[in-house]
Design a protein around this motif. Structure first.
Motif, PDB file in Angstrom:
ATOM      1  N   GLY A 122       0.756  -1.085   0.025  1.00 27.80           N
ATOM      2  CA  GLY A 122       0.070   0.014   0.086  1.00 27.80           C
ATOM      3  C   GLY A 122       0.788   1.295  -0.079  1.00 27.80           C
ATOM      4  O   GLY A 122       0.276   2.371  -0.244  1.00 27.80           O
ATOM      5  N   GLY A 123       2.100   1.218   0.149  1.00 30.45           N
ATOM      6  CA  GLY A 123       2.862   2.364   0.227  1.00 30.45           C
ATOM      7  C   GLY A 123       3.391   2.928  -1.162  1.00 30.45           C
ATOM      8  O   GLY A 123       3.003   2.462  -2.228  1.00 30.45           O
ATOM      9  N   SER A 124       4.383   3.801  -0.942  1.00 33.44           N
ATOM     10  CA  SER A 124       4.671   4.329  -2.633  1.00 33.44           C
ATOM     11  C   SER A 124       6.303   4.551  -2.482  1.00 33.44           C
ATOM     12  O   SER A 124       7.028   4.678  -1.462  1.00 33.44           O
ATOM     13  N   LEU A 125       6.737   4.551  -3.613  1.00 32.10           N
ATOM     14  CA  LEU A 125       8.049   4.678  -3.942  1.00 32.10           C
ATOM     15  C   LEU A 125       8.315   5.535  -5.324  1.00 32.10           C
ATOM     16  O   LEU A 125       7.445   5.443  -6.037  1.00 32.10           O
ATOM     17  N   ARG A 126       9.337   6.366  -5.404  1.00 31.84           N
ATOM     18  CA  ARG A 126       9.646   6.991  -6.720  1.00 31.84           C
ATOM     19  C   ARG A 126      10.817   6.572  -6.958  1.00 31.84           C
ATOM     20  O   ARG A 126      11.870   6.847  -6.289  1.00 31.84           O
ATOM     21  N   LEU A 127      11.136   6.167  -8.254  1.00 31.50           N
ATOM     22  CA  LEU A 127      12.368   5.619  -8.781  1.00 31.50           C
ATOM     23  C   LEU A 127      12.836   6.669  -9.908  1.00 31.50           C
ATOM     24  O   LEU A 127      11.966   7.398 -10.402  1.00 31.50           O
ATOM     25  N   SER A 128      14.187   6.923  -9.876  1.00 26.36           N
ATOM     26  CA  SER A 128      14.533   8.006 -10.717  1.00 26.36           C
ATOM     27  C   SER A 128      15.764   7.144 -11.630  1.00 26.36           C
ATOM     28  O   SER A 128      16.304   6.228 -11.295  1.00 26.36           O
ATOM     29  N   CYS A 129      15.973   7.818 -12.746  1.00 23.56           N
ATOM     30  CA  CYS A 129      16.974   7.419 -13.656  1.00 23.56           C
ATOM     31  C   CYS A 129      17.518   8.470 -14.531  1.00 23.56           C
ATOM     32  O   CYS A 129      16.579   9.198 -15.204  1.00 23.56           O
ATOM     33  N   ALA A 130      18.625   8.574 -14.617  1.00 23.86           N
ATOM     34  CA  ALA A 130      19.323   9.484 -15.438  1.00 23.86           C
ATOM     35  C   ALA A 130      20.247   8.810 -16.438  1.00 23.86           C
ATOM     36  O   ALA A 130      20.998   8.147 -15.906  1.00 23.86           O
ATOM     37  N   ALA A 131      20.535   9.300 -17.814  1.00 21.17           N
ATOM     38  CA  ALA A 131      21.378   9.020 -18.580  1.00 21.17           C
ATOM     39  C   ALA A 131      22.459  10.126 -18.942  1.00 21.17           C
ATOM     40  O   ALA A 131      21.970  11.337 -18.664  1.00 21.17           O
ATOM     41  N   SER A 132      23.706   9.912 -19.073  1.00 24.39           N
ATOM     42  CA  SER A 132      24.858  10.809 -18.956  1.00 24.39           C
ATOM     43  C   SER A 132      25.779  10.290 -20.187  1.00 24.39           C
ATOM     44  O   SER A 132      25.706   9.096 -20.427  1.00 24.39           O
ATOM     45  N   GLY A 133      26.652  11.097 -20.809  1.00 25.48           N
ATOM     46  CA  GLY A 133      27.693  10.692 -21.532  1.00 25.48           C
ATOM     47  C   GLY A 133      27.505  11.066 -22.801  1.00 25.48           C
ATOM     48  O   GLY A 133      26.999  12.313 -23.150  1.00 25.48           O
ATOM     49  N   SER A 134      27.902  10.526 -23.939  1.00 29.06           N
ATOM     50  CA  SER A 134      27.740  10.970 -25.417  1.00 29.06           C
ATOM     51  C   SER A 134      26.358  10.583 -25.856  1.00 29.06           C
ATOM     52  O   SER A 134      26.128   9.414 -26.213  1.00 29.06           O
ATOM     53  N   ILE A 135      25.378  11.686 -25.683  1.00 30.19           N
ATOM     54  CA  ILE A 135      24.120  11.573 -26.023  1.00 30.19           C
ATOM     55  C   ILE A 135      23.849  12.519 -27.374  1.00 30.19           C
ATOM     56  O   ILE A 135      24.050  13.926 -27.039  1.00 30.19           O
ATOM     57  N   PHE A 136      23.045  12.034 -28.263  1.00 31.55           N
ATOM     58  CA  PHE A 136      22.538  13.232 -29.078  1.00 31.55           C
ATOM     59  C   PHE A 136      21.211  13.301 -28.976  1.00 31.55           C
ATOM     60  O   PHE A 136      20.631  14.257 -28.912  1.00 31.55           O
ATOM     61  N   LYS A 137      20.532  12.005 -28.939  1.00 30.85           N
ATOM     62  CA  LYS A 137      18.908  12.189 -28.777  1.00 30.85           C
ATOM     63  C   LYS A 137      18.594  10.958 -27.793  1.00 30.85           C
ATOM     64  O   LYS A 137      19.205   9.894 -28.084  1.00 30.85           O
TER      65      LYS A 137
END
Length: 119
Positions: free
Chosen positions: A15-30
């Motif tokens: 019944g509880g909640s969590l928030r996941l995060s994800c970040a991409a970094s480095g050589s990225i055009f799109k």
């Protein structure tokens, strides 16, 4: 080089909640599609939710109405708000990013973050 890093997992009661995060970094055009997948012990990895660069979302039936995916394109980030968590949501959650860079276009995976739903 591209790095995809998840955070936000942990132990939560049903019944509880969590928030996941994800970040991409480095050589990225799109970054095209970004998504969350999960794998429970003894099970195959399965799609949880995905979001396009335009904001179109798709969810697994098992999480519809409880989970919300969102993204911040300026930060190359994607989030998963998980509410009304159930025992069966216990799994390692992985972030996947479909990225264009100097090497062309391919999927990049994070290392995973554990979500445990237990009383």
């Amino acid at each position: 080089q591209v790095q995809v890093v998840e955070s936000g997992g942990g132990l939560v009661q049903p019944g509880g909640s969590l928030r996941l995060s994800c970040a991409a970094s480095g050589s990225i055009f799109k970054i095209n599609l970004m998504g969350w997948y999960r794998q429970a012990p003894g099970h195959q990895r399965e799609l949880v939710a995905v979001i396009s660069s335009g904001g179109t979302t798709n969810y697994a039936d098992s999480v519809k109405g409880r989970f919300t995916i969102s993204r911040d394109s300026a930060k190359n980030a994607v989030y998963l708000q998980m509410n009304s968590l159930k025992y069966e949501d216990t799994a390692v959650y992985y972030c996947k990013s479909d990225i264009n860079n100097w090497n062309g276009r391919r999927d990049y995976w994070g290392q995973g973050t554990q979500v445990t739903v237990s009383s």
